[in-house]
Design a protein around this motif. Structure first.
Motif, PDB file in Angstrom:
ATOM      1  N   PHE A  91      51.641  23.348  16.990  1.00 48.76           N
ATOM      2  CA  PHE A  91      50.812  23.941  15.948  1.00 48.76           C
ATOM      3  C   PHE A  91      49.387  23.409  16.131  1.00 48.76           C
ATOM      4  N   THR A  92      48.420  24.319  16.191  1.00 55.45           N
ATOM      5  CA  THR A  92      47.054  23.913  16.519  1.00 55.45           C
ATOM      6  C   THR A  92      46.141  23.958  15.298  1.00 55.45           C
ATOM      7  N   GLY A  93      46.060  25.118  14.639  1.00 54.22           N
ATOM      8  CA  GLY A  93      45.198  25.218  13.463  1.00 54.22           C
ATOM      9  C   GLY A  93      43.764  24.870  13.808  1.00 54.22           C
ATOM     10  N   CYS A  94      43.177  23.940  13.080  1.00 52.75           N
ATOM     11  CA  CYS A  94      41.761  23.607  13.265  1.00 52.75           C
ATOM     12  C   CYS A  94      41.534  22.451  14.230  1.00 52.75           C
ATOM     13  N   ASN A 182      37.260  30.079  11.844  1.00 55.65           N
ATOM     14  CA  ASN A 182      38.228  29.147  12.465  1.00 55.65           C
ATOM     15  C   ASN A 182      39.665  29.590  12.218  1.00 55.65           C
ATOM     16  N   GLU A 183      40.555  29.081  13.059  1.00 53.46           N
ATOM     17  CA  GLU A 183      41.984  29.343  12.835  1.00 53.46           C
ATOM     18  C   GLU A 183      42.386  28.802  11.458  1.00 53.46           C
ATOM     19  N   ARG A 184      43.422  29.384  10.871  1.00 54.30           N
ATOM     20  CA  ARG A 184      43.872  28.842   9.572  1.00 54.30           C
ATOM     21  C   ARG A 184      44.227  27.368   9.771  1.00 54.30           C
ATOM     22  N   MET A 185      43.964  26.552   8.775  1.00 56.04           N
ATOM     23  CA  MET A 185      44.272  25.120   8.895  1.00 56.04           C
ATOM     24  C   MET A 185      45.775  24.942   8.646  1.00 56.04           C
ATOM     25  N   TYR A 186      46.478  24.413   9.652  1.00 53.49           N
ATOM     26  CA  TYR A 186      47.941  24.331   9.592  1.00 53.49           C
ATOM     27  C   TYR A 186      48.447  23.062   8.907  1.00 53.49           C
ATOM     28  N   GLY A 187      47.540  22.307   8.274  1.00 53.08           N
ATOM     29  CA  GLY A 187      47.974  21.164   7.457  1.00 53.08           C
ATOM     30  C   GLY A 187      48.808  20.164   8.249  1.00 53.08           C
ATOM     31  N   ASN A 193      55.517  20.106  17.334  1.00 54.71           N
ATOM     32  CA  ASN A 193      56.078  21.126  18.211  1.00 54.71           C
ATOM     33  C   ASN A 193      56.751  22.198  17.353  1.00 54.71           C
ATOM     34  N   LYS A 194      56.479  23.484  17.664  1.00 49.67           N
ATOM     35  CA  LYS A 194      56.981  24.559  16.811  1.00 49.67           C
ATOM     36  C   LYS A 194      58.512  24.655  16.828  1.00 49.67           C
ATOM     37  N   GLU A 195      59.078  24.441  18.018  1.00 43.99           N
ATOM     38  CA  GLU A 195      60.550  24.542  18.132  1.00 43.99           C
ATOM     39  C   GLU A 195      61.227  23.402  17.360  1.00 43.99           C
ATOM     40  N   TRP A 209      56.030  29.992   6.944  1.00 44.32           N
ATOM     41  CA  TRP A 209      54.767  29.253   7.055  1.00 44.32           C
ATOM     42  C   TRP A 209      53.820  29.938   8.041  1.00 44.32           C
ATOM     43  N   ARG A 210      54.418  30.488   9.135  1.00 40.65           N
ATOM     44  CA  ARG A 210      53.562  31.043  10.193  1.00 40.65           C
ATOM     45  C   ARG A 210      53.080  32.461   9.869  1.00 40.65           C
ATOM     46  N   ARG A 211      53.903  33.271   9.212  1.00 41.22           N
ATOM     47  CA  ARG A 211      53.580  34.690   9.146  1.00 41.22           C
ATOM     48  C   ARG A 211      53.445  35.255   7.746  1.00 41.22           C
ATOM     49  N   SER A 212      53.875  34.519   6.715  1.00 39.02           N
ATOM     50  CA  SER A 212      53.763  35.134   5.378  1.00 39.02           C
ATOM     51  C   SER A 212      52.307  35.107   4.924  1.00 39.02           C
ATOM     52  N   GLY A 254      44.420  33.651  16.176  1.00 37.12           N
ATOM     53  CA  GLY A 254      45.548  34.479  15.763  1.00 37.12           C
ATOM     54  C   GLY A 254      45.539  34.806  14.287  1.00 37.12           C
ATOM     55  N   ASN A 255      45.371  33.792  13.441  1.00 37.99           N
ATOM     56  CA  ASN A 255      45.508  34.041  12.004  1.00 37.99           C
ATOM     57  C   ASN A 255      44.212  34.467  11.340  1.00 37.99           C
ATOM     58  N   SER A 256      43.095  33.919  11.815  1.00 40.70           N
ATOM     59  CA  SER A 256      41.839  34.383  11.186  1.00 40.70           C
ATOM     60  C   SER A 256      41.647  35.864  11.531  1.00 40.70           C
TER      61      SER A 256
HETATM   62  O1  LIG Z   1      47.190  27.516  15.418  1.00 39.09           O
HETATM   63  C1  LIG Z   1      48.135  27.722  16.203  1.00 39.09           C
HETATM   64  O2  LIG Z   1      49.123  27.017  16.352  1.00 39.09           O
HETATM   65  C2  LIG Z   1      48.100  29.045  16.974  1.00 39.09           C
HETATM   66  O3  LIG Z   1      46.830  29.329  17.356  1.00 39.09           O
HETATM   67  C3  LIG Z   1      48.619  30.123  16.089  1.00 39.09           C
HETATM   68  O4  LIG Z   1      49.835  29.696  15.738  1.00 39.09           O
HETATM   69  P1  LIG Z   1      50.872  30.700  15.062  1.00 39.09           P
HETATM   70  O5  LIG Z   1      51.062  31.820  16.035  1.00 39.09           O
HETATM   71  O6  LIG Z   1      52.078  29.830  14.897  1.00 39.09           O
HETATM   72  O7  LIG Z   1      50.255  31.126  13.776  1.00 39.09           O
END
Ligand SMILES: O=C(O)[C@H](O)COP(=O)(O)O
Length: 325
Positions: A91-94, A182-187, A193-195, A209-212, A254-256
């Motif tokens: 997860f990357t976010g900001c 900027n990308e949404r802040m993923y907190g 790791n996403k998996e 969390w990722r898509r709603s 992706g999210n912004s």
């Molecule tokens: O911020 C991240 O992790 C990716 O750029 C986008 O992640 P996501 O596809 O899980 O929203």
């Protein structure tokens, strides 16, 4: 990842939410305008309005003697190429990480796809992966103009980055880096790791969390919260440029970008959950009569496909062909 493409012309009505009331400014935006007034003033001609600086020119409306540059404009959206943390599935976010070699190649390929579409202004986020994508893509553009990141973080930054040649400025494209894109802040997910996160909290919870639209990750931004900065910035600073007839490239995340596409395509909070954006794949919109019409992803100059999506784009490409012949 699949990308939802809708060919329906879309009105630019806001989705039902509490977005900032938009206003259709006729004149270009007034955010970096002081800068552009200094750095990249567009000479006032019979057909072009000068970039108005509300500070310098009390009246914010374009003098009657000036017309809009065009009644149509192109908007290109590009999600950055693959980043080093995309490659590691983190997860990357900001968090500000660069592109991978593959991401660099994706950005260059994206540039080939947009090489015949006019770009007058570039907006990126303040994160390097989006800025790298924009700059690499523009190396492929047939206009051969130089993208220059504007610096307005201080008076000194403005004066020390001034370009003292009108001709050089004409051969440049202003790049505005805005944190609002900027990308949404993923907190508290940033760096995880996403998996492994899905194994720990469950696939359904991580998908939410990722898509709603409404549900934020722990101590992070929901897509709705991201939209309230990204779409507000788009409405206040980018849409007026399109309304004026300036062609815009946005290289972001992706999210912004999902939040902006939700606005452009008038998607519901349900529909947006299935919207996925591939890295480095440009999306073209035509803005005309205050409507956004999605035109899918432009093909590369050597690929069989649509030569140009509108008469104006065909004329622009024709001019490039003649100039570069
Ligand atoms: O911020 C991240 O992790 C990716 O750029 C986008 O992640 P996501 O596809 O899980 O929203």
């Amino acid at each position: 990842m699949a990308t939802v493409v809708s060919q329906q012309p879309i009105t630019s009505q806001r989705p039902s939410s509490n977005f900032k009331a938009s206003h259709f400014l006729k004149e270009p935006l007034n955010v970096p305008i002081k800068l552009r007034q200094k750095q990249f003033k567009i000479q006032a001609t019979a057909s072009q309005a000068p970039l108005l600086d509300p500070v310098l020119s009390p009246s914010k409306t374009i003098p009657q003697s000036y017309k809009k540059k065009s009644n149509e404009a192109s908007l290109i959206l590009i999600r950055h190429g693959e980043s080093l943390w995309n490659e590691k599935n983190l997860f990357t976010g900001c968090v500000d990480v660069p592109l991978t070699e593959k991401g660099v190649a994706e950005a260059i390929q994206a540039g080939k796809r947009i090489s015949n579409i006019p770009v007058d202004l570039i907006f990126t986020s303040s994160l390097i992966r989006a800025q790298m994508t924009a700059m690499l893509a523009m190396t492929q553009h047939r206009c051969k103009k130089v993208p220059i990141i504007l610096h307005d973080e201080s008076e000194k930054a403005q004066t020390w980055s001034h370009v003292f040649s009108e001709e050089t400025r004409k051969q440049s494209i202003p790049v505005i880096a805005a944190w609002q894109l900027n990308e949404r802040m993923y907190g508290e997910l940033q760096g995880l790791n996403k998996e492994e996160t899905a194994e720990r909290y469950g696939t359904q919870q991580v998908h939410e969390w990722r898509r709603s639209y409404h549900i934020p990750p722990p101590k992070g931004e929901s897509l709705e919260m991201c939209a309230e900065r990204a779409v507000a910035y788009f409405e206040d600073n980018i849409q007026p440029e399109l309304a004026f007839g300036n062609n815009v490239l946005i290289a972001a995340h992706g999210n912004s970008l999902r939040s902006i596409i939700m606005y452009l395509d008038k998607l519901t909070s349900q529909e947006v959950t299935s919207l996925e954006l591939s890295t480095g794949l440009p999306l073209l919109y035509i803005f005309k009569d205050r409507k956004f019409m999605r035109r899918g992803s432009p093909v590369g100059p050597t690929e069989a496909g649509v030569y140009a999506y509108t008469k104006r784009l065909a004329q622009y490409r024709q001019k490039l062909d003649e100039t570069l012949a």
